[in-house]
Design an enzyme around this catalytic site. Structure first.
Site, PDB file in Angstrom:
ATOM      1  N   LYS A  79       0.844  -1.199   0.000  1.00  0.00           N
ATOM      2  CA  LYS A  79       0.000   0.000   0.000  1.00  0.00           C
ATOM      3  C   LYS A  79       0.876   1.244   0.000  1.00  0.00           C
ATOM      4  O   LYS A  79       1.866   1.307   0.738  1.00  0.00           O
ATOM      5  CB  LYS A  79      -0.908  -0.019   1.234  1.00  0.00           C
ATOM      6  CG  LYS A  79      -1.965   1.086   1.258  1.00  0.00           C
ATOM      7  CD  LYS A  79      -2.871   0.947   2.478  1.00  0.00           C
ATOM      8  CE  LYS A  79      -4.020   1.947   2.468  1.00  0.00           C
ATOM      9  NZ  LYS A  79      -4.938   1.765   3.608  1.00  0.00           N
ATOM     10  N   SER A 154      -9.845   1.669   2.661  1.00  0.00           N
ATOM     11  CA  SER A 154      -8.968   2.457   1.812  1.00  0.00           C
ATOM     12  C   SER A 154      -7.856   1.646   1.132  1.00  0.00           C
ATOM     13  O   SER A 154      -7.238   2.149   0.204  1.00  0.00           O
ATOM     14  CB  SER A 154      -8.319   3.571   2.642  1.00  0.00           C
ATOM     15  OG  SER A 154      -7.462   3.019   3.620  1.00  0.00           O
ATOM     16  N   SER A 178     -10.044  -0.542   6.920  1.00  0.00           N
ATOM     17  CA  SER A 178      -9.483  -0.448   5.567  1.00  0.00           C
ATOM     18  C   SER A 178      -8.769  -1.671   5.016  1.00  0.00           C
ATOM     19  O   SER A 178      -8.427  -1.696   3.843  1.00  0.00           O
ATOM     20  CB  SER A 178      -8.525   0.734   5.490  1.00  0.00           C
ATOM     21  OG  SER A 178      -9.271   1.909   5.335  1.00  0.00           O
TER      22      SER A 178
END
Ligand code: GLN
Length: 469
Positions: A79, A154, A178
């Site tokens: 990420k 997210s 997330s």
């Protein structure tokens, strides 16, 4: 054989047996990424050179007949909120468009030591603020199961990349859901560890008392392998936790297991088909001998409000460092103040600005006691709810989300309806507990996730229980 479709376990076996090389495995993943990135947008940066050089290390070890670890030579996606030395790290934000990470996050250091192969940095909601992936400062990620739908956020790119076989596994972050939510929407497995069990050093801070890093993978067996490699106390993260015995559980006896099902998670607003799918999964544990108990978490209804005070308060403070002077986007103006204002106005997206304003408001003199302090007290009550039920049951099972993946654009004009997506995940974050989301069926061809919540430090246990599904 499409090597990019393998799990960690399968890939490791193949490498050891010399069925294929780490370079071949890496190339197969890279080819998939290149062919798909223009439609799914899971990646913001592809690190081909780094990946191939890392893959070579494992091939050399194999050629020299050295032992290789279970993650050696296996491609992962990271990420873009986690620092990888020398690689652009944007946090999904324009304000960090030109930021090159000066060092490796502890988690990356550990994985590099395991000879992991970093394929690239994945797309996300800006700074982790979002539940759909649509708040990316660059481009929204799409759900590989249906390109008209969101992958969840997210950690949108990290989950989509795993689901679309554009990596073997990935790293996400979870502050209020997330990792779990996108794992659920994309039909993959995601672990939010106990707060503190994985070092946050080198993670771009969002809401520091809630932020966690965790793995997303194709199976719960793979999650166990990754968690083993990344957990542990870190001298660079004072909130990371030491464990005397590292909680290595080898076997779980389902017949001994008491599973709590909280009433408050099966109320109005849940898609009835999702409820049915989740209850069905829980009943499979019952058939295997587990005892199912209905329990109460009475403060659940305050969790979202509490989260949306504490999280923005911390975010507003963490994001104060982006001033256009130290790093990132910098817009000059006649006066220093105008420079700050312009940089922040242009660099941050609207959701980030909304949260900074909200956070600044709840922390300001006169409102602090009414909002922030109150929310802290409610947070304690939520934690106590969990403490109480965990006296009676070993784990809790709930849906990860009240719905399956929704359509792109469906909630972008209504922040509150977007925030409601996190209704089943934020309590766990406020309480600092571990939880895993595992696919448990489909509704209209879209994946549904079962959330298994454990006591503090019971990460290994919930992973084992997930493996039984
Ligand atoms: N969707 C939640 C939010 O927008 C959770 C985000 C997260 O866990 N990073 O705050």
């Amino acid at each position: 054989m499409e090597l990019n479709k393998l799990t960690i376990k399968q890939a490791h076996k193949g490498l050891k047996n010399k069925d294929f090389s780490a370079i071949e495995l890496t190339e197969s993943v890279l080819n998939k990424v290149k062919s798909q990135n223009n439609s799914i947008h899971a990646y913001l940066t592809i690190t081909e050179e780094l990946a191939l050089s890392q893959a070579k290390i494992t091939d050399k070890k194999i050629a020299n007949k050295e032992e290789i670890g279970s993650l050696a030579g296996i491609p992962l996606a990271v990420k873009d909120l986690i620092l990888v030395e020398g690689i652009k790290t944007t946090a999904g934000s324009k304000i960090l468009e030109n930021y090159i990470a000066p060092y490796d996050a502890t988690i990356i250091k550990k994985l590099k030591k395991s000879d992991a192969v970093v394929i690239g940095k994945t797309n996300l909601d800006e700074f982790g603020m979002g539940a759909s992936g649509e708040n990316s400062g660059y481009i929204p990620t799409k759900n590989p199961h249906d390109l008209e739908r969101v992958p969840g956020g997210s950690s949108s790119g990290s989950a989509a990349a795993v689901a679309d076989n554009q990596c073997i596994y990935s790293l996400g972050t979870d502050t209020g859901g997330s990792i779990r939510l996108p794992a659920s929407f994309c039909g993959v497995v995601g672990l939010k560890p106990t707060y503190g069990r994985v070092s946050r050093y080198g993670l771009i801070a969002f809401a520091s008392s809630l932020d966690t890093i965790g793995p997303i993978a194709k199976t719960a067996e793979d999650i166990e392998i990754i968690f083993d490699a990344i957990k542990g106390k870190d001298e660079f993260d004072s909130t990371s936790l030491a464990r005397k015995e590292e909680n290595n559980i080898n076997k779980i006896d389902i017949k001994e297991l008491k599973i709590g099902v909280p009433k408050e998670y099966f109320v109005e607003g849940i898609n009835p088909q999702v409820e049915k799918t989740v209850r069905n999964a829980i009943s499979n544990y019952e058939k295997a001998g587990a005892k199912i108990v209905e329990v109460n978490l009475p403060h659940t209804e305050y969790a979202l409000a509490c989260y949306y005070i504490i999280m923005p308060a911390e975010a507003s403070s963490n994001l104060a460092r982006y001033d256009g002077i130290k790093y990132g986007l910098s817009i000059e103006d006649n006066s220093l103040l105008e420079g700050y204002l312009k940089t922040r106005r242009q660099g941050f997206g609207s959701e980030v600005r909304r949260r900074i304003m909200l956070g600044t408001y709840v922390l300001s003199a006169g409102y602090y006691d009414a909002y922030y302090l109150k929310a802290q007290k409610v947070r304690t009550l939520i934690k106590k709810d969990f403490d109480k039920v965990f006296e009676k049951v070993d784990v809790l099972m709930t849906p990860t989300s009240p719905t399956t993946a929704f359509k792109l654009g469906e909630k972008t004009n209504n922040p509150v309806s977007m925030y409601l997506t996190d209704i089943y995940t934020v309590s766990v974050s406020l309480a600092g507990l571990p939880a895993i989301s595992i696919p448990c069926g489909e509704v209209d061809s879209l994946p549904v996730g079962l959330q298994i919540i454990g006591r503090q430090f019971d990460d290994e246990k919930i992973i084992k229980i997930a493996q039984k599904l």
